[in-house]
Scaffold this motif. Sequence first.
Motif: not given
Length: 401
Positions: A213-217
Amino acid sequence: MRITVLSLIFLMSGLMVLFGCGRGEEPIDEKELAASVEDWTLTKQALEEVLQKLPRSQKKKYDSPRGRAELADRYLAEQLFYLAGKKIGIENTESAKKAIDEALRRIIIAEYYKNYVEKEARPTEKEMLEYYESNKDDFISMEVRRARHFFSKSKDKIFEMKERIDAGEKMTELTVKYSEDQTTKRDAGDLGYFNPGGFIRFVGYSQKFSDAVFSLEPMVVSDPIEWEKGWSIVVVTEVQPERLRPFDEAKSEISRIITSRRIDLAKDQAVQELKERYDARNYMQETAEQALRSPEELWNLAQTTTDSYERLRSYQEIVQRYPNSEYVPQALFMLGFVSAEELMDFVAADRYFRQVIASYPGTDVAKSADWMLQNLNKPLPEFKDLDDLHEKISEESKKSE
C-alpha cells in the motif's frame, strides 16, 4: 426509580456533578433546567458538559433524550441522598467523620504533592525547547495513509473484479456488493488511517500488505495484491506525509517525559527535607541501618550500573545517609554530571554543581564543578574515569586562563 449498587458506584465516581450545581442568587428559567430540588439545580448545559466528558461507552448509552433523562435522575438521586443525610445529621456520625477526615487527608496530600513536589520536577519552557532541539527525531510523525480495498480469498474473483473496475465499474459499488471483507464492505472497503507496519482495520498487522500500500500512488487502483489472508485491490484515498511536529504541539509530551525522569528524585528530596523540618523518625529504618550498604558499596554500585536513574539514587543515598563521608563531594559532583551529560537535565546539574562549589571551595572537585557549570551542554574532553576527567578539566581550565 430503582437504585442499585452499580448506581451508587456511578454516583460516587468522578462523574459526579458538584453539590449545588447551578445554585446562585439569580433564578434560572425552568426551560434551562434538567433537574432541581429545593435550592439545588442542574442545568441542561451542565448535564451536556458532563455527557461530553463521559467515556465513549457511557456517552453512547446516555446520548439520547431518554438517556439524558436517566443521567439527570442519577444526579437528582445523589442530591436527594445528600439532603436526607444532612437532615438527620449523618455527617456527625463516627463513620462519616472518619470518612470525611480520610478524604480530606487524601486531598491535602494530593494537592501538596502536585504543587510542591511535581512542581519541582516540571521543566521550564527553555528546558523543553532544549530537549526538543536535541531530540527532534523523536518528534517526527510517520507518513499516514488512508485506503479502500476490495477483498477476496479467490484469485480468480479478484482478477475478475480488477477487469470490471478497469472497464469502468465503480470500485466502491463492487466492494459493497461482492467484497468478502465483512468488516469494511458496508463502508465501501474503507480501511481508515494507518502508518507503515501499523495496525490496519480488518487486515491487522501485515508487513506485506502495508509495504504494498505504501508503494502505491494516491487515487490509483492497484493491481491485485496477494497477502496472508487472500487478495486485495487497493486504492489510496489520502496521504499525510511524514512531518516534524512543531514544538508547541510536542510541548506537553516533552513536559511529561522530563517530569517523569525527575519525579523520583524530587520526591526523595522533598521527603528528606520534610523529615528534617518536622524531626520525623522512621524507627524501622533505624533498625535496618545495619543492613544498609556502605558509602563505598553505593559508590561502586553507581560505577557499575548502566541505568542513569539507579546511579543517581546511589549517589543521592551517599549524600543523604552519609553526609560526613569522604565520598560525598564526588557523589555531589556525579549527581550534577549524570544529570547534565546523561539526562540533559541542566537545571538539576546547575543546582548540584553549585552545591559542590559552595560546600567544598578551593578543592579540585569544586574547580571541576565550576568548569562544568561554565560548559553545560558543550562537548566534554575524552576521559577514562573520574580522576582522568578531573585532570582533563584542569588542563582545559589552564588553557582558558
